[in-house]
Scaffold this motif. Structure first.
Motif: not given
Ligand code: GCU
Length: 387
Positions: A26, A31-33, A50, A54, A289
């Protein structure tokens, strides 16, 4: 021999670089979005929180943010310790929550030759208590207190067993009694989280000790203690500097890269270290993630010193160096240029220039005087730059 010792059915350690499967990490600045992060402000407001979340949910568990009471007492003081060059304070720090107490026994030496409150190195001691002998009858390079004092720093240590015994059956007998909700939650903290929590409680005390410059406290840990020192520094921005020595898997090394210890192996042999949720990744690193470079990045802009030892392939020196490299971009957001070379430096070629220090020491998995000398040099350069 190493391979035999660490062999565990189902979790064969890989020591062959050509057998590392392809992996995608990652991106620390996405960001995760899928929103790209381009500024320090967006990093601090969006991505860094964030990332911490996580790690809390998937790896180390929640970090309890409050307690009912913290008190301390000086159990023993000696103003002429170390043949007169230091003052010893043995401090009992008591933390109470839900009417349950725990006590942290801090061994602290202050340099007597000083004009100001002293900067300090705090060791999370995961090995024998004799390594932090207050009488100095027993001296050890794992915590070379005399050397640190001679360099003008205060030096302190606490033992992990005060927070959570390092034992699958007994780890609950400590901090977890103060936070019973952690015991049942899948994102509840376990031993490593408890040790990191303990480092922050010591810092709560240090902020009240007029002999210490609490804005210059470095948290140091070796191996499992180095996993905890990273987590402590990521969770608690009051730590001015972080040292993670030979911390390996779920420390500074990358997990997606399957070299040396793996998530499956660590969760099987040490089920009491990380949150239950982490076990979901036992044979599925690719579903994570996150990876450990993001934890290192969460410490930015504060300086970070990372180490390996040449014979400690279990801790994956290459994956550790890469992890530090991938954290560089976040330091860059703060205008801090990393001095790490492109490729892992040769053995015994320390990089002691902030913001990210690194060395791969010749020898075994251990914390040694060589390692400490480099931490001190790194910290001294940093504090000179900062003032
Ligand atoms: C074991 C464990 C490592 C850990 C090390 C240590 O080897 O597998 O993850 O870092 O112990 O704490 O020395």
């Amino acid at each position: 021999i190493l391979i035999k010792v660490h062999a565990q059915p189902g979790f064969q350690a890989n020591y062959d670089e050509s057998k590392v499967p392809p992996y995608t990490l990652p991106d620390v600045l996405t960001t995760t979005t899928n929103v790209p992060i381009r500024t320090k402000a967006a990093w601090e407001k969006v991505r860094r929180p964030e990332i911490i979340k996580l790690f809390e949910e998937n790896v180390y568990g929640q970090m309890p943010k409050s307690y009912d009471r913290l008190t301390y007492s000086i159990a023993h003081k000696n103003t002429s310790a170390m043949t007169g060059k230091a003052t010893l304070k043995e401090v009992t720090i008591e933390v109470v929550n839900h009417n349950k107490p725990i006590q942290i026994h801090l061994v602290l030496f202050l340099p007597n030759q000083r004009k100001k409150p002293a900067p300090l190195f705090l060791l999370i001691n995961n090995r024998g208590k004799d390594n932090m002998d207050p009488t100095r009858a027993h001296k050890s390079d794992f915590w070379p207190a005399e050397m640190v004092i001679d360099s003008g720093y205060a030096v302190a240590a606490f033992h992990v067993s005060d927070l959570a015994p390092d034992d699958t059956a007994k780890y609950v007998n400590g901090v977890l009694q103060l936070y019973p909700e952690q015991l049942t939650a899948n994102d509840g903290m376990k031993a490593i989280g408890a040790w990191a929590w303990g480092a922050s409680r010591v810092l709560d005390y240090l902020e009240k000790d007029a002999d210490i410059d609490a804005k210059k406290v470095a948290v140091v840990g070796h191996s499992r203690g180095g996993k905890a020192s990273l987590w402590a520094a990521a969770e608690d921005p009051r730590f001015a500097l972080c040292v993670t020595n030979c911390s390996g898997n779920t420390g500074a090394a990358l997990s997606h890269r399957r070299f040396g210890e793996t998530i499956g192996r660590i969760n099987t042999v040490f089920p009491h270290w990380f949150a239950n949720n982490y076990k979901k990744y036992n044979t599925n690193e690719d579903a994570l993630p996150l990876d450990q470079h993001m934890l290192l990045a969460a410490i930015a802009p504060r300086p970070l010193y990372v180490t390996n030892a040449s014979k400690d392939l279990w801790a994956d020196p290459t994956g550790t160096f890469l992890s530090a490299k991938y954290a560089e971009k976040v330091y860059a957001l703060y205008g801090l240029t990393s001095n790490l070379p492109t490729n892992p430096p040769a053995i015994n070629q320390p990089i002691t220039l902030p913001p990210i220090g690194y060395h791969n020491r010749e020898g075994e998995h251990n914390l040694t005087a060589y390692d400490w000398r480099n931490f001190i040099q790194f910290a001294t350069i940093y504090y000179k730059q900062r003032k």
